[in-house]
Design an enzyme around this catalytic site. Sequence first.
Site: not given
Length: 415
Positions: A56, A58, A151, A308, A212, A209
Amino acid sequence: MQIINARLRQRPELFSIQIEQGVFHKIEVQRQVIKATAQQIDAEQNLVCAPFVEPHIHLDAALTAGEPEWNQSGTLFEGIERWRQRKPMLDEADIRRRVLATIELLVQNGVQAIRTHADTTDPTLIGIKTLCAIRDELKDKIDIQVVAFPQDGMLSYPNGLALMEQALEIGADVVGGIPHFEYTRELGEESVKTIISLARKYDRLIDVHCDEIDDPNSRFLEFLAYQALRFDMGDKVTASHTTAMHSYDNAYCSKLFRLLKNSSINFISCPTESIHLQGRFDTFPKRRGVTRVKELLEAGMNVCLGQDSIFDPWYSLGNGKLLRTLDFALHICQMMGYQDYRQALDLITDNSAKTLCLENYGIKEGHPANFILLEGEDDYSVIRRQGEVLLSIREGKIIMQRQASKIVTLDYLMD
């Protein structure tokens, strides 16, 4: 190629490992330490381990912290705002430069497989296009999965669903989502149904996701797990973060865990980022804001750890070292018993490989000769020393090598 004087996980003996044509040919116990020849690699009783897997991250946002502004509050939501400011500055050259630099950092630290999220709430889809292109270019050097990640919400963002489908048509490997960030509970549940539908339509994996947030009423995890159970696709489904679970009461969790176990879904925790972003609305007591890693593991579920972010609007640190992430997790999740240490590397190797559905992973005769050499003789010593990755081999070829750390003592205390 032959590796001698090697340790393997959970085994007390020394091993000799013979590699032929990029495949593990023979893995045999050694009776004693052997002096290496010029044709052999001496592991010097360090640990030969399956490669690290980054499940995981980005990559499209990596190395952008402070551009154009810093996340001053440290919250998840300001991070999203700062990223929204950065998106108009994206182009292929910008993304490619940062992604390749970050992949190189990960490779230097023993990673041979990556799952990266790429934002689909960008009408140009430049992140998806660039990451899919890089994935294809590097397919013989590293395994990369690209997640189509909305997102700003799949259903709350204008044309978000059409952009998601376009991203899958371009070639994203995984359907992503963010149900807790949709405008309403109803839209969040609808987004989960849509994620499942798209994954079945395009035959893709799922990584959401999920919850969170610190809100104990954010319960999209149960909805995702039920949909995975309903369609019998749990091993292809991942719930990332699930930090709201740290705010759930035990009575609800006892009910939830039954569903989670039956669903067979995977979990990814990103402890360094979660402990930084969550609990921001608390004074004291202040929640850790990390999902129940220890409890999920004890219940027999598959859990792995990811970084992350590396220097982006959500997390301005990060160095590509999954061993650092593992060290944080063991502390934060209070997994400091010796038995926890003995199995700890599973959280950044085998469990992650299972989450990504990687085939032929692990040190076994007949498998591709993909492995790393860690400074230390077992899980515990590697973690305690935070040992270096000394060697990374992929299909029998060395892709990274460094010398073991050497300390020269000058007898300072004896003077």
